[in-house]
Enzyme design. Structure first.
Site, PDB file in Angstrom:
ATOM      1  N   ARG A   1       0.844  -1.185   0.000  1.00 52.63           N
ATOM      2  CA  ARG A   1       0.000   0.000   0.000  1.00 52.63           C
ATOM      3  C   ARG A   1       0.883   1.240   0.000  1.00 52.63           C
ATOM      4  O   ARG A   1       1.896   1.307   0.706  1.00 52.63           O
ATOM      5  CB  ARG A   1      -0.917   0.028   1.241  1.00 52.63           C
ATOM      6  CG  ARG A   1      -2.058  -0.985   1.186  1.00 52.63           C
ATOM      7  CD  ARG A   1      -3.114  -0.555   0.179  1.00 52.63           C
ATOM      8  NE  ARG A   1      -4.264  -1.460   0.142  1.00 52.63           N
ATOM      9  CZ  ARG A   1      -4.386  -2.484  -0.686  1.00 52.63           C
ATOM     10  NH1 ARG A   1      -3.415  -2.750  -1.547  1.00 52.63           N
ATOM     11  NH2 ARG A   1      -5.453  -3.239  -0.671  1.00 52.63           N
TER      12      ARG A   1
ATOM     13  N   GLU B   1      -3.032   7.957  -5.677  1.00 54.26           N
ATOM     14  CA  GLU B   1      -3.122   7.303  -6.984  1.00 54.26           C
ATOM     15  C   GLU B   1      -4.367   7.785  -7.724  1.00 54.26           C
ATOM     16  O   GLU B   1      -5.380   8.072  -7.084  1.00 54.26           O
ATOM     17  CB  GLU B   1      -3.152   5.781  -6.811  1.00 54.26           C
ATOM     18  CG  GLU B   1      -1.864   5.217  -6.238  1.00 54.26           C
ATOM     19  CD  GLU B   1      -1.888   3.694  -6.124  1.00 54.26           C
ATOM     20  OE1 GLU B   1      -2.940   3.072  -6.413  1.00 54.26           O
ATOM     21  OE2 GLU B   1      -0.857   3.114  -5.747  1.00 54.26           O
TER      22      GLU B   1
ATOM     23  N   HIS C   1       0.700   0.350 -10.034  1.00 54.26           N
ATOM     24  CA  HIS C   1      -0.169  -0.505  -9.198  1.00 54.26           C
ATOM     25  C   HIS C   1      -0.601  -1.759  -9.975  1.00 54.26           C
ATOM     26  O   HIS C   1      -1.793  -2.038 -10.148  1.00 54.26           O
ATOM     27  CB  HIS C   1      -1.395   0.260  -8.713  1.00 54.26           C
ATOM     28  CG  HIS C   1      -1.974  -0.312  -7.446  1.00 54.26           C
ATOM     29  ND1 HIS C   1      -2.534   0.456  -6.467  1.00 54.26           N
ATOM     30  CD2 HIS C   1      -2.088  -1.594  -7.017  1.00 54.26           C
ATOM     31  CE1 HIS C   1      -2.973  -0.317  -5.477  1.00 54.26           C
ATOM     32  NE2 HIS C   1      -2.706  -1.571  -5.797  1.00 54.26           N
TER      33      HIS C   1
END
Length: 529
Positions: free
Chosen positions: A232, A261, A279
């Site tokens: 994370r 993000e 990601h």
């Protein structure tokens, strides 16, 4: 009979849709468009989303029939779990769908960072042949530090061991013996920071872990260390990492997640020794397919009223294999209890004795409550709303466990105190290799009877001829007896007849039997779904 309606608000894999099959009416909508979503929720039983659909209190309120929200992925940032729980709606996700993909991506970033793969690739495509500039390091005999030895951390450890590395890990919630069995040595956070050549993060994002690796921590590491984060964003302080890389206190980094993000502009992007990906930890075809099939299976279980291991708002978590067979037994005990009591108890105790008491058996309390309230309330009773129903009705609930079970390997009892002070109890067990369900006690009377769809219990003064009267009256009304047992406290005292019959006994027949034998009580139990 109308099929349960499942609303798919975002793309779901074909494999996931196939799991739902013909048992459900599957509808589709654009979950990101509120004007489409809210009206579409009016009569649905289940909602399947990914990350774009906001399942907030307004959406939950718009779905009066909703029983389960399923997120085809790991996170639940877009689902109001508290509002769902208050509404008795189960929330499930697919927590293991991406663990293999995330572990493999971690290994990919470790290797890419060690061998400068991305940088050399980019230079060569720009026409530059720079072998010496991109000389890397081997993993062999290096120390790998894993922060968080959960499912993904464990998979990373397994995949790295063949490289000839030493693995140490920081995880305050894992026993050293468990880590040792995986070939991993537990250490403090400071030890991992000081000793590791590669550090990879696999911790959840929380108040405790946010900024866990900051400026202070990055002054403890070897200057040759490389940091990897596929967990994370925000666990590694990006500004502190940038400074450490610029000052040569950290040799390299592989970063897949960011504090904010989507991230398309970061100081880290300026640095040649940093490998970044957008990601991609869960971005494999296999992970997406697993997410779809896992939540589809959970939806099927939830709409069937079964326990769902991946439910996030149900107490108990994953259910041990030894405990699972006890779920339908305990639910039946709860239903029998309510039928015998004829009312809702003021206090309820779920007692678990025997070998399974060593396991986490909290789910059996939920199963008992589900059984107790099935048939009492109009709405469907689930593992989510059963505790809320007990709370709303002022029913105190307690789970008691003990390894001591003199008569049975395992026995589960549902016992409750009624408003007038009377106590009602029913106990059951799973017998033999085939795990046959048996009722072994009712209100203190010992027995051994298999609960079928239709049961009856009569308590009366012990005397000759009662069995014949009961048999005659049932025969006169074409009710066939499958089995009958008589139990008594003492000779000439109180006795209990327990019956299983092929069809439901009409209430007027129950009253007639009770009247002719002078029964203190006569109760029937119908366990048909």
């Amino acid at each position: 009979m109308n099929k349960p309606v499942v609303l798919v608000a975002e793309e779901l894999s074909e494999a996931g849709l196939a799991v739902l099959g013909a048992d459900f009416e599957v509808r589709h909508t654009d979950g990101a468009d509120r004007s489409q979503l809210l009206p579409a929720l009016a009569d649905v039983d289940a909602l399947i989303v990914r990350s774009a659909t906001q399942v907030d209190a307004e959406a939950i309120a718009a779905a009066s029939r909703l029983r389960v929200v399923a997120r085809a992925g790991v996170g639940l940032d877009n689902v109001d779990v508290e509002a769902a729980t208050k509404a008795g709606v189960m929330v499930v996700n697919a927590p293991t769908s991406n663990i293999t993909s995330a572990a493999e991506h971690t290994v990919a970033l470790i290797l890419a960072s060690a061998r400068n793969v991305a940088q050399a690739h980019s230079a060569l495509k720009d026409g530059e042949w720079k072998r010496s500039k991109y000389t890397g390091v081997e993993l062999d005999e290096k120390v790998i530090g894993i922060l968080g030895l959960g499912k993904i951390g464990q998979l990373v450890a397994q995949r790295l061991q063949p490289f000839g590395v030493e693995i140490i890990a920081y995880d305050p919630y894992l026993q050293p013996a468990r880590a040792a069995a995986m070939g991993v040595r537990l250490a403090s956070l400071e030890e991992v920071l000081q000793q590791a050549d590669f550090i990879t993060v696999h911790l959840p994002k929380s108040k405790e872990t946010l900024g866990l690796i900051g400026d202070r921590e990055l002054h403890m590491v070897k200057p040759s260390v490389r940091l990897i984060n596929v967990a994370r964003g925000g666990i590694i302080d990006e500004n502190a990492l940038y400074s450490a890389l610029k000052e040569g206190r950290v040799a390299g980094a592989g970063i897949d997640v960011f504090a904010k993000e989507p991230c398309t502009d970061s100081p880290l992007f300026e640095l040649d020794q940093v490998v970044v990906t957008p990601h991609l930890g869960a971005s494999t075809h296999e992970a997406q397919e697993k997410a779809g099939t896992q939540v589809a299976r959970s939806v099927k279980l939830a709409l069937a009223g079964e326990f769902v291991p991946d439910a996030v708002n149900v107490q108990g978590g994953a259910v041990a294999e030894d405990v699972k067979p006890g779920l339908p037994l305990t639910e039946k005990l709860g239903r029998i209890f309510t039928a015998l009591a004829g009312e809702v108890a003021t206090r309820l105790v779920v007692e678990v004795r025997g070998e399974i008491s060593a396991q986490d058996v909290r789910v059996l309390e939920l199963a008992a409550l589900k059984g107790v309230f099935t048939g009492v309330v109009e709405d469907a009773v689930t593992y989510v709303n059963a505790p809320l129903l007990a709370k709303d009705r002022g029913v105190g609930v307690e789970l008691v466990t003990s390894a001591d079970s003199p008569d049975w390997r395992n026995v589960i009892t549902v016992r409750g105190v009624l408003a007038d002070g009377r106590t009602v109890s029913v106990s059951g067990t799973l017998s033999g290799p085939r795990q046959i369900t048996k009722i072994v006690e009712v209100n203190g009377y010992a027995m051994e009877i298999e609960p079928t769809e239709h049961l009856a219990f009569f308590t009366y003064a012990d005397r000759p001829g009662i069995v014949g009267i009961v048999g005659r009256l049932l025969g006169e009304h074409s009710v066939n007896i499958a089995s009958m047992q008589v139990s008594r406290d003492v000779k000439g005292g109180k006795a209990l007849i327990a019956l299983t019959v092929d069809t439901a006994i009409p209430s007027e027949v129950v009253e007639q039997i009770a009247g002719e034998i002078g029964a203190d009580s006569g109760r029937t139990v119908d366990l048909e779904d």
